[in-house]
Design a protein around this motif. Structure first.
Motif, PDB file in Angstrom:
ATOM      1  N   GLU A   1      12.395 -15.852 -11.902  1.00  0.00           N
ATOM      2  CA  GLU A   1      13.576 -16.711 -11.833  1.00  0.00           C
ATOM      3  C   GLU A   1      14.274 -16.814 -13.180  1.00  0.00           C
ATOM      4  O   GLU A   1      14.635 -17.896 -13.644  1.00  0.00           O
TER       5      GLU A   1
ATOM      6  N   HIS B   1       8.059  -9.685  -9.818  1.00  0.00           N
ATOM      7  CA  HIS B   1       8.198 -10.109  -8.432  1.00  0.00           C
ATOM      8  C   HIS B   1       6.974  -9.648  -7.664  1.00  0.00           C
ATOM      9  O   HIS B   1       6.188  -8.833  -8.134  1.00  0.00           O
TER      10      HIS B   1
ATOM     11  N   ASP C   1      19.350 -10.521   1.384  1.00  0.00           N
ATOM     12  CA  ASP C   1      19.806 -11.695   2.136  1.00  0.00           C
ATOM     13  C   ASP C   1      21.301 -11.541   2.373  1.00  0.00           C
ATOM     14  O   ASP C   1      22.096 -11.610   1.444  1.00  0.00           O
TER      15      ASP C   1
ATOM     16  N   PRO D   1      21.132 -13.216  -2.731  1.00  0.00           N
ATOM     17  CA  PRO D   1      19.863 -12.615  -3.152  1.00  0.00           C
ATOM     18  C   PRO D   1      19.728 -11.239  -2.506  1.00  0.00           C
ATOM     19  O   PRO D   1      20.217 -11.017  -1.400  1.00  0.00           O
TER      20      PRO D   1
ATOM     21  N   ARG E   1      21.392 -21.037  -4.903  1.00  0.00           N
ATOM     22  CA  ARG E   1      20.895 -21.716  -6.097  1.00  0.00           C
ATOM     23  C   ARG E   1      22.028 -22.492  -6.762  1.00  0.00           C
ATOM     24  O   ARG E   1      23.207 -22.167  -6.608  1.00  0.00           O
TER      25      ARG E   1
ATOM     26  N   SER F   1      17.999 -16.771 -11.123  1.00  0.00           N
ATOM     27  CA  SER F   1      17.708 -15.783 -10.090  1.00  0.00           C
ATOM     28  C   SER F   1      16.755 -16.396  -9.072  1.00  0.00           C
ATOM     29  O   SER F   1      15.936 -17.254  -9.409  1.00  0.00           O
ATOM     30  N   SER F   2      16.841 -15.954  -7.839  1.00  0.00           N
ATOM     31  CA  SER F   2      15.956 -16.473  -6.792  1.00  0.00           C
ATOM     32  C   SER F   2      14.725 -15.600  -6.615  1.00  0.00           C
ATOM     33  O   SER F   2      13.931 -15.832  -5.706  1.00  0.00           O
ATOM     34  N   THR F   3      14.533 -14.600  -7.476  1.00  0.00           N
ATOM     35  CA  THR F   3      13.401 -13.694  -7.336  1.00  0.00           C
ATOM     36  C   THR F   3      12.538 -13.687  -8.584  1.00  0.00           C
ATOM     37  O   THR F   3      12.979 -14.095  -9.665  1.00  0.00           O
TER      38      THR F   3
ATOM     39  N   THR G   1      22.877 -16.163   2.922  1.00  0.00           N
ATOM     40  CA  THR G   1      23.004 -17.257   1.959  1.00  0.00           C
ATOM     41  C   THR G   1      24.146 -16.997   0.991  1.00  0.00           C
ATOM     42  O   THR G   1      24.215 -15.948   0.367  1.00  0.00           O
TER      43      THR G   1
END
Length: 320
Positions: free
Chosen positions: A272, A32, A305, A302, A241, A267-269, A308
């Motif tokens: 992924e 990341h 966050d 996430p 996602r 994963s959004s980080t 979301t």
């Protein structure tokens, strides 16, 4: 002999501007930070622009010219050699970098700080945080809510972070203690598959076996699986996602059996990586409601966050 550094985010040996996950024994593919998912072309040294300084307009004679040209040539050769070494190193195995070594605050001198990078990033290890209502899977970049009546496991289950029901009971099959509900989060390994549906469909049988068939030491706490049926499956939003889940009703040789769900999503980080979350909820008296599964799926976020979310429809009515 020094102990290996603990799992955590450290500067990537091949790209120091990027954070990379060290699992305690080797580098993983989780990254990341800036350019974590970018693979730029290898830089080529600009020899003429950076390696050779222009000659002065007046050199003061032939001997001075020779010295100046010789010096410029030496710099050019050194630059070429350095460029080749950089390119050779860049072509090497990106996973073969040295293990990170946490710096020793008692070691004096600048060498200690340059050779021993201090871990940076959001966390130095998979963390559950101090919030009893949230489980943080730092490696996969997600948080999971802790439903009422559940708790965070004090230790990981294998390499998986877990939620569980606090009370145990005598297993109906082979001797041992069983729990009425568990939820585990882990990175998908051993597969390059990127389809959440294919991953969930391939994992559900293994999830059912792990929950209700034979355990790691050969015991059958529920006497084995007698039969199963699929009760629900479909696409679901997970932390913004697109994911996919499959839920089975599992009947066991001993006891009431229960429900098993496999959920897969990216994963959004970082890089992924695909994430797999498994849910197990008993069907017997005293078991948590199936709606707890949907509550967790709907509440996955996430890391960092709090808005979301996701979720899908209503829960499946318990069948017997």
């Amino acid at each position: 002999m020094s102990m290996p550094p603990p799992p955590g985010w450290y500067p990537d040996p091949s790209r120091p501007a990027v954070q990379r996950w060290w699992d305690g024994s080797a580098w993983t593919e989780h990254r990341h930070g800036p350019e974590a998912t970018v693979h730029p072309a290898r830089p080529r040294p600009e020899f003429a622009a950076t390696a050779v300084a222009p000659l002065p307009a007046r050199t003061g004679g032939g001997r001075a010219k020779a010295v100046a040209l010789g010096s410029a040539g030496a710099v050019l050769i050194a630059s070429i050699v350095t460029g080749l070494l950089v390119l050779k190193d860049d072509d090497g195995d990106p996973t073969a970098g040295p293990a990170p070594v946490p710096s020793d605050p008692h070691e004096p001198g600048p060498a200690a700080s340059t050779a021993s990078p201090e871990p940076t990033g959001p966390s130095t290890a998979p963390s559950s945080t101090d919030d009893p209502d949230t489980l943080v899977d730092q490696l996969n970049g997600i948080t999971l809510p802790v439903p009422k009546g559940w708790e965070k496991a004090e230790d990981t289950v294998g390499n998986e972070l877990a939620l569980r029901t606090p009370d145990t009971y005598d297993c109906p099959g082979d001797p041992g203690r069983c729990r009425r509900g568990t939820i585990t989060s882990a990175t998908v390994t051993g597969s390059d598959e990127r389809s959440p549906r294919k991953l969930a469909e391939a994992d559900i049988a293994d999830a059912a076996d792990a929950a209700y068939d034979e355990d790691s030491i050969g015991r059958k706490p529920f006497g084995g699986i007698a039969r199963h049926r699929q009760v629900e499956a479909g696409t679901v939003a997970v932390g913004g996602r697109s994911g996919y889940f499959v839920r089975w009703r599992v009947h066991t040789e001993e006891g009431a059996g229960g429900y098993v769900q496999s959920l897969a999503f990216p994963s959004s980080t970082g890089s992924e990586a695909m994430v797999r979350v498994r849910f197990t909820v008993d069907a017997g008296r005293g078991a948590p409601p199936l709606s707890d599964i949907d509550e967790v799926v709907d509440g996955i976020r996430p890391v960092g966050d709090g808005v979301t979310g996701g979720g899908v429809g209503s829960s499946v009515e318990p069948g017997r």
